[in-house]
Design an enzyme around this catalytic site. Structure first.
Site, PDB file in Angstrom:
ATOM      1  N   ASP A 166     -25.557  -2.091  -4.323  1.00 11.69           N
ATOM      2  CA  ASP A 166     -27.004  -1.745  -4.660  1.00 11.69           C
ATOM      3  C   ASP A 166     -26.972  -0.069  -4.300  1.00 11.69           C
ATOM      4  OD1 ASP A 166     -27.783  -4.067  -5.359  1.00 11.69           O
ATOM      5  OD2 ASP A 166     -29.018  -4.812  -3.720  1.00 11.69           O
ATOM      6  N   HIS A 193      -8.384   0.742  -6.676  1.00 13.26           N
ATOM      7  CA  HIS A 193      -7.491   0.247  -5.608  1.00 13.26           C
ATOM      8  C   HIS A 193      -6.179   0.436  -5.889  1.00 13.26           C
ATOM      9  CE1 HIS A 193     -11.004  -2.389  -4.945  1.00 13.26           C
ATOM     10  NE2 HIS A 193     -11.132  -2.571  -5.989  1.00 13.26           N
ATOM     11  N   TYR A 209       0.748  -1.120  -0.062  1.00 17.44           N
ATOM     12  CA  TYR A 209       0.074   0.001  -0.111  1.00 17.44           C
ATOM     13  C   TYR A 209       0.976   1.229   0.093  1.00 17.44           C
ATOM     14  CZ  TYR A 209      -3.589  -3.101   0.939  1.00 17.44           C
ATOM     15  OH  TYR A 209      -4.821  -4.095   0.777  1.00 17.44           O
TER      16      TYR A 209
HETATM   17  C1  DQA Z   1      -7.638  -2.240  -1.614  1.00 15.60           C
HETATM   18  C2  DQA Z   1      -7.583  -3.920  -2.108  1.00 15.60           C
HETATM   19  C3  DQA Z   1      -8.569  -4.671  -1.327  1.00 15.60           C
HETATM   20  O1  DQA Z   1      -8.580  -5.869  -1.627  1.00 15.60           O
HETATM   21  C4  DQA Z   1      -8.277  -4.636   0.030  1.00 15.60           C
HETATM   22  O2  DQA Z   1      -9.208  -5.404   0.836  1.00 15.60           O
HETATM   23  C5  DQA Z   1      -8.037  -3.133   0.507  1.00 15.60           C
HETATM   24  C6  DQA Z   1      -7.451  -2.334  -0.039  1.00 15.60           C
HETATM   25  C7  DQA Z   1      -6.573  -1.484  -2.505  1.00 15.60           C
HETATM   26  O3  DQA Z   1      -6.677  -0.292  -2.400  1.00 15.60           O
HETATM   27  O4  DQA Z   1      -5.693  -2.074  -2.817  1.00 15.60           O
HETATM   28  O5  DQA Z   1      -8.354  -2.874   1.851  1.00 15.60           O
HETATM   29  O6  DQA Z   1      -8.962  -2.015  -1.863  1.00 15.60           O
END
Ligand code: DQA
Length: 151
Positions: free
Chosen positions: A91, A104, A27
């Protein structure tokens, strides 16, 4: 008359309040505040106004989506793990009927199998993953094109 069709809501779901404590190899190590600052600056460059929301509570996320049409003209949604299983959130996004992009930070297509699935399929204009914070810039550019020029 004030033109307000440039408001982009940036929604973060569960575990984003502690983004800086999550695996930096996945991240990037930045905090949600730092991420939001970057998004704000990119939005301004594109003539957009970003507004932010984060919660760890699914019902609150749903209720924010209920109010979304009054608050914004488009949305960037990173619902974290909910993206992979919360039909309730999907939804609610469907009801909001705003142009939306799913983002993501990590490459959800190439991690655990369960992360490949998204409840937002068919509801969003695009799904951007694996580009870190730059994915949000791409989403903003896409929405700026969708919303028209606001310089
Ligand atoms: C996420 C990817 C998701 O799979 C994960 O559960 C997250 C972060 C991302 O930003 O890469 O909490 O949304």
């Amino acid at each position: 008359m004030t033109i307000t069709s440039n408001r982009v809501a940036v929604l973060h779901g569960v575990n984003f309040d502690i983004l800086e404590r999550r695996d930096p190899a996945v991240y990037g190590g930045l905090s949600l505040g730092e991420l939001e600052q970057r998004i704000s600056a990119w939005a301004r460059e594109l003539g957009l106004e970003a507004i932010f929301f984060q919660t760890n509570h699914e019902g609150e996320f749903v209720e924010f989506l209920h109010r979304l049409p009054d608050l914004a003209d488009s949305a960037i949604v990173n619902a974290g793990a909910w993206s992979h299983y919360s039909r309730a959130i999907a939804d609610a996004l469907d009801v909001a009927r705003l142009p939306a992009v799913e983002v993501h930070l990590s490459d959800v297509e190439n991690r655990d199998d369960w992360r490949r699935q998204s409840v937002f399929d068919g509801l969003v204009a695009a799904k951007i993953s694996g580009k870190g914070p730059d994915g949000y810039r791409e989403a903003l550019e896409l929405l700026a094109r969708e919303l028209g020029p606001h310089t």
